[in-house]
Design an enzyme around this catalytic site. Structure first.
Site, mmCIF file in Angstrom:
data_model
loop_
_atom_site.group_PDB
_atom_site.id
_atom_site.type_symbol
_atom_site.label_atom_id
_atom_site.label_comp_id
_atom_site.label_asym_id
_atom_site.label_seq_id
_atom_site.Cartn_x
_atom_site.Cartn_y
_atom_site.Cartn_z
ATOM 1 N N ALA A 36 -9.331 -10.711 6.338
ATOM 2 C CA ALA A 36 -9.623 -9.305 6.617
ATOM 3 C C ALA A 36 -11.064 -8.977 6.206
ATOM 4 C CB ALA A 36 -8.642 -8.424 5.861
ATOM 5 N N ASP A 39 -13.364 -10.584 8.753
ATOM 6 C CA ASP A 39 -13.388 -9.814 10.002
ATOM 7 C C ASP A 39 -14.252 -8.570 9.844
ATOM 8 O OD1 ASP A 39 -11.779 -11.671 11.115
ATOM 9 O OD2 ASP A 39 -9.929 -10.496 10.997
ATOM 10 N N LEU A 85 -8.365 -15.873 21.307
ATOM 11 C CA LEU A 85 -7.525 -14.785 21.819
ATOM 12 C C LEU A 85 -8.036 -13.463 21.274
ATOM 13 C CD1 LEU A 85 -3.928 -16.223 21.246
ATOM 14 C CD2 LEU A 85 -5.086 -15.933 23.422
ATOM 15 N N LYS A 116 2.667 -17.137 16.458
ATOM 16 C CA LYS A 116 1.268 -17.546 16.284
ATOM 17 C C LYS A 116 1.212 -18.446 15.054
ATOM 18 C CE LYS A 116 -3.412 -15.669 16.234
ATOM 19 N NZ LYS A 116 -3.903 -16.632 15.293
ATOM 20 N N LYS A 294 2.004 -13.690 26.055
ATOM 21 C CA LYS A 294 1.296 -14.225 27.221
ATOM 22 C C LYS A 294 2.005 -13.782 28.496
ATOM 23 C CE LYS A 294 0.158 -18.457 24.694
ATOM 24 N NZ LYS A 294 0.381 -19.899 24.545
ATOM 25 N N CYS A 415 -17.925 -17.677 -26.164
ATOM 26 C CA CYS A 415 -18.892 -17.969 -27.230
ATOM 27 C C CYS A 415 -19.107 -16.796 -28.177
ATOM 28 C CB CYS A 415 -20.231 -18.394 -26.624
ATOM 29 S SG CYS A 415 -21.097 -17.048 -25.801
ATOM 30 N N CYS A 430 -22.878 -13.449 -19.322
ATOM 31 C CA CYS A 430 -23.044 -14.040 -20.644
ATOM 32 C C CYS A 430 -24.382 -14.770 -20.581
ATOM 33 C CB CYS A 430 -21.903 -15.021 -20.919
ATOM 34 S SG CYS A 430 -22.256 -16.113 -22.311
#
Ligand code: IVH
Length: 678
Positions: A36, A39, A85, A116, A294, A415, A430
Site C-alpha cells: 500500500a 502504491d 492487470l 488472485k 475475466k 550503551c 545514539c
C-alpha cells in the site's frame, strides 16, 4: 499526496525511492515497505507527471510493468507481452468496471472468477508438447530465464499429457503463478531459524527467493506449486471460443488449474464470489491477495482490447488490508547500524494478514505522537498481504484511565549514552559509535543481502562472534580466526568451509554494495550507486570535498556531508584500512579514469545527436562529473541541441539565457570543460 514546492525535485526523489523499493522487492526478495505504501509512492509520482508532462521520463516507474530483469539470469524476450492487470480496491469500483464493460460489448457477458494467487508470474513454453523454457515476467517484455529452476517444480509437466494421444500443439505458452504453500513456508522458516539463516518475510518472498537461485538444487529442495491461469500463445492446437475452455484444456494436459475457479453470469454473483473469498482466504494453504475477474468469451475480449499496460477484459479486485485489534504491551527502541533509534511496538501476538504479528515499527518520535499510541492501549494493527505490519492507532474507547503518554527515552538502551534528535530532523540517534548495539548491527548489516551478502553470517552468528571476541568491527570479518570458529558449537567442517567461501566471495561485491554495507547515515542503494557510478573508486569518494560529493547527480547536501563526515572519522579510516588490506574490491562499475571536466556543471541534451545516442551523451557527461538532467533550469550550464530538439527546452533555455550548443561544442566541452559557441 504530499504537496511539494518543487515538483521536479519531488518527482526525482520519488523515482529514486520507487526504484530502490523495486530492487528490494523484485531482486532481493526483501521488501522494506508495504504494497500500500509502495502504491502510494507510485500514485504520487503519476499525479506529478500528469500535472507536469515535461517531468515524465521514458524510464519512469509509472511507465513500467514490474521490474527490469536482474543480471543473475539470461534475459528472455517474451513472444507476446506479459501484461499486468488494472486493479480495483472496493466492490463498488468492481461493479462500476463491470457495468462499463457490459455497456461496451454486444451480448451477455459471462465472467470467469479466479483467485488472485500471490506468487511469482511465470511463463512456460512447450514445443511439440515438451517443456523447453520458463521465464519470469520481468518488465513485461523481457523476463529472466529460469528454465532449470522451474523444471524442479514437480507440479509442472515436462510433457503435455493429452487425451487419446492427440497431437500436441507445435507451440504452447502457458502463464501462471509459482507459489509456496503456506505450510511449506512455515516449515522452511522453522528450518532457516534452526540453522541460524535468514527468515523469509512471507510465502511470496520465499517462493521468489527459492526460484531466484543460481543453483537449481536449492530450488528443488523447496516445496513449490503452480497454478496455470492463462494461455499466452498457441500454434497448431484446438480453437477455443471461451477462456473457461482453455482452462479445461490445460487441466486435461496435466497443468494444475485452481479448483475454485467459477464461471459466473451476473455481476451480483461476481460480487458475492469476491466477498466470500475475502472472508475465507485463510482457509487455503496458499496466499491470495484478491480475485481476478475475466470476460469468458474470447470474441468479446478481442472487442475490448487492451490499454498500453493491461487488458480491458480483466480486472483484479485486491482485498483491502486486514486489521485486528490487540494489546500494545510496550514501546521499545532499537538501535540500527548507523545509530538510528527506532521505536517499535511490542504487541500481544495477533494473526493478521496471513501471519502472526508480535512487533510493528512505529518509525520515529513524531509518528508515535501523531498516532498517540501508549503502552497499555488496545491498538489496531493492519497488514496487507505483504510484509511490514503497521499500527494504525489506538482504540480510544478501550483506553484505561490515566494511561501516560509515551516519551522517547533520553538514553540508549544498549550503551546508556544520550539519544539525540537534531533540530529539524525526524530521527533520533545514539551518537556513541562505540555503542555495543550499533557495533553488532553494523556487522550484521555489512553481511546482509543488498550489502556484502555473506551467506551464513546472520544475526545469531554475528552475536556469537562478538561474544567470543572474534569480530569487533566489519574490518575483522576478513580476518576471522576460522580455527576458533571450528571449536564453536554448531560449526562443523562444512559450515566453516561455506562461511569462509562466502566471506571470500564477498570481496568481489561492487563498490555500490560496499558503500551500502558501510552503513553511512542517509546513504541507501540509490545514493551508493550514484557515488559509485560517478566517482568510480572508494579512494575518490574518501578524498572528495563536500562540494564535490554534492555535485554528483542523485546526491544531495545531506548525503554529501554525511559521507564526508563518515570518512573523516579515524575509526572508519581504520576499518577501511583493514578492508583494503584484505583485498576487498574498492572500484565501481566501469571506474572512470576520465578527467572530471564537467564537475559542477549541468548539461541538458535534447534531440538526436549524429555521433552518439542521447543516453550515451548523458553517460559521457556523468562520467566526467557533470549532471545531465531531463529539464532546463537556471542552473543549466548549456543545452546540447541535436536534430529535432525539444522545443520547450530550447525556448526555456533562450528565455533563461542558457547557451544552446552544437554537437561540436559539446565535444569540446567534454574534453576541456570549456564552453564555446561556434
Ligand atoms: S491473469 C493479462 N489470473 O496478478 C492478464 N493473473 O496483478 C494476465 N495473478 O501479473 C494475468 N493470479 O502475476 C491472472 N488468476 C490469475 C492470477 C493472476 C495471480 C497475478 C499475475 C499478474 C498479476 C497482476
Amino acid at each position: 499526496m504530499t504537496c511539494s514546492p518543487d515538483p521536479a525535485a519531488r518527482a526525482e526523489e520519488l523515482r529514486a525511492n520507487v526504484e530502490h523499493h523495486d530492487i528490494a522487492y523484485h531482486q532481493l526478495d526483501a521488501p522494506e515497505i508495504s504494497d500500500a505504501d509502495y502504491d502510494a509512492l507510485v500514485r504520487e509520482l503519476a499525479a506529478i507527471e500528469e500535472a507536469h508532462p515535461d517531468l515524465a521520463t521514458p524510464g519512469s516507474p509509472t511507465q513500467r510493468v514490474g521490474a527490469a530483469p536482474s543480471a543473475l539470469f539470461a534475459p528472455v524476450q517474451h513472444r507476446s507481452r506479459m501484461m499486468s492487470l488494472d486493479n480495483v480496491t472496493s466492490l463498488e469500483e468492481l461493479l462500476a468496471w463491470g457495468k462499463r464493460m457490459e455497456r461496451f460489448i454486444s451480448g451477455d457477458v459471462d465472467y470467469v472468477c479466479e483467485l488472485k494467487i500471490d506468487g511469482v508470474a511465470i511463463s512456460l513454453l512447450y514445443e511439440d508438447g515438451r517443456y523447453v523454457r520458463a521465464a519470469t515476467r520481468g518488465d513485461g517484455r523481457t523476463g529472466e530465464d529460469v528454465t532449470a529452476n522451474v523444471a524442479t517444480v514437480a507440479a509442472i509437466p515436462q510433457r503435455l499429457d493429452l487425451e487419446d494421444g492427440a497431437t500436441p500443439p507445435s507451440l504452447l505458452e502457458v502463464r501462471g503463478e509459482v507459489y509456496m504453500p503456506t505450510s511449506a513456508f512455515e516449515e522452511l522458516n522453522r528450518r532457516q531459524a534452526d540453522a541460524g539463516g535468514r527468515l523469509f518475510a512471507n510465502p511470496r518472498n520465499a517462493g521468489a527467493g527459492s526460484l531466484r537461485q543460481k543453483d537449481a538444487r536449492i530450488t528443488a529442495s523447496r516445496q513449490l506449486g503452480y497454478w496455470a491461469y492463462q494461455i499466452g500463445e498457441m500454434e497448431g492446437g484446438p480453437v477455443f471460443s471461451r477462456h473457461s475452455e482453455t482452462l479445461d484444456y490445460l487441466r486435461g494436459a496435466g497443468f494444475p488449474v485452481n479448483p475454485e475457479i467459477a464461471v459466473i453470469a451476473t455481476l451480483d454473483d461476481v460480487h458475492a464470489f469476491c466477498g466470500r473469498w475475502e472472508q475465507h482466504r485463510h482457509d487455503l494453504d496458499y496466499e491470495i491477495d484478491g480475485v481476478v475477474v475475466k470476460v469468458d468469451d474470447l470474441a468479446q475480449r478481442a472487442e475490448l482490447g487492451a490499454t498500453s499496460k493491461a487488458p480491458r477484459w480483466a480486472i483484479a479486485y485486491k482485498f483491502p488490508p486486514e486489521e485486528r485489534a490487540t494489546l500494545l504491551k510496550q514501546i521499545t527502541v532499537s538501535i540500527g547500524p548507523s545509530g538510528r533509534a527506532t521505536p517499535f511496538a511490542v504487541l500481544e501476538p495477533v494473526f493478521v494478514g496471513g501471519s502472526t504479528v508480535g512487533m510493528a515499527t512505529l518509525h520515529n518520535e513524531d509518528q508515535v505522537a501523531a498516532k498517540d499510541v501508549r503502552e497499555g492501549d488496545t491498538v489496531i494493527v493492519r497488514k496487507a498481504g505483504d510484509v511490514i505490519p503497521e499500527v494504525v492507532g489506538p482504540v480510544l474507547s478501550l483506553r484505561p484511565e490515566g494511561l501516560p503518554e509515551w516519551s522517547f527515552p533520553a538514553t540508549c538502551p544498549s550503551c546508556g549514552g544520550p539519544l539525540v534528535r537534531a533540530p529539524g530532523a525526524s530521527d533520533t540517534n545514539c551518537t556513541n559509535v562505540e555503542c555495543p548495539a550499533q557495533r553488532v548491527r553494523r556487522v550484521e548489516h555489512f553481511a546482509s543481502r543488498g550489502a556484502m551478502d555473506i551467506e551464513g553470517l546472520g544475526e545469531r552468528t554475528v552475536r556469537l562472534f562478538f561474544d567470543r571476541g572474534l569480530v569487533q568491527d566489519v574490518g575483522d570479518i576478513y580476518a576471522i580466526d576460522l580455527d576458533r570458529v571450528r571449536g564453536l558449537e554448531g560449526f562443523g567442517e562444512i559450515s566453516v568451509g561455506n562461511l569462509a567461501g562466502a566471506i571470500e566471495a564477498s570481496k568481489q561485491r561492487s563498490l555500490a554494495n560496499l558503500l551500502v554495507a558501510l552503513a553511512i547515515p542517509h546513504v541507501g542503494s540509490t545514493g551508493a550507486q550514484a557515488l559509485a557510478r560517478s566517482l568510480g573508486h572508494l579512494d575518490r569518494i574518501v578524498g572528495a570535498t563536500v562540494e564535490e560529493l554534492a555535485a554528483v547527480e542523485g546526491v544531495g547536501p545531506t548525503i554529501a556531508k554525511s559521507v564526508h563526515d563518515f570518512f573523516a572519522n579515524p575509526r572508519n579510516q581504520a576499518v577501511l584500512d583493514k578492508l583494503r588490506a584484505a583485498g576487498v574490491n574498492l572500484e565501481g562499475p566501469g571506474a572512470p579514469d576520465l578527467p572530471q571536466t564537467l564537475a559542477g556543471m549541468s548539461v541538458v541534451v535534447t534531440g538526436t545527436l549524429e555521433r552518439c545516442s542521447r543516453e550515451a551523451a548523458e553517460e559521457a557527461i556523468k562520467a566526467r562529473g557533470g549532471k545531465a538532467p531531463g529539464s532546463v533550469s537556471k542552473k543549466t550550464t548549456a543545452v546540447v541541441a541535436g536534430e529535432a530538439p525539444g522545443q520547450a527546452k530550447v525556448t526555456k533555455a533562450a528565455d533563461l539565457g542558457v547557451p544552446i550548443i552544437t554537437e561540436d561544442d559539446f565535444e569540446h566541452l567534454l574534453e576541456t570543460g570549456e564552453l564555446t559557441t561556434r
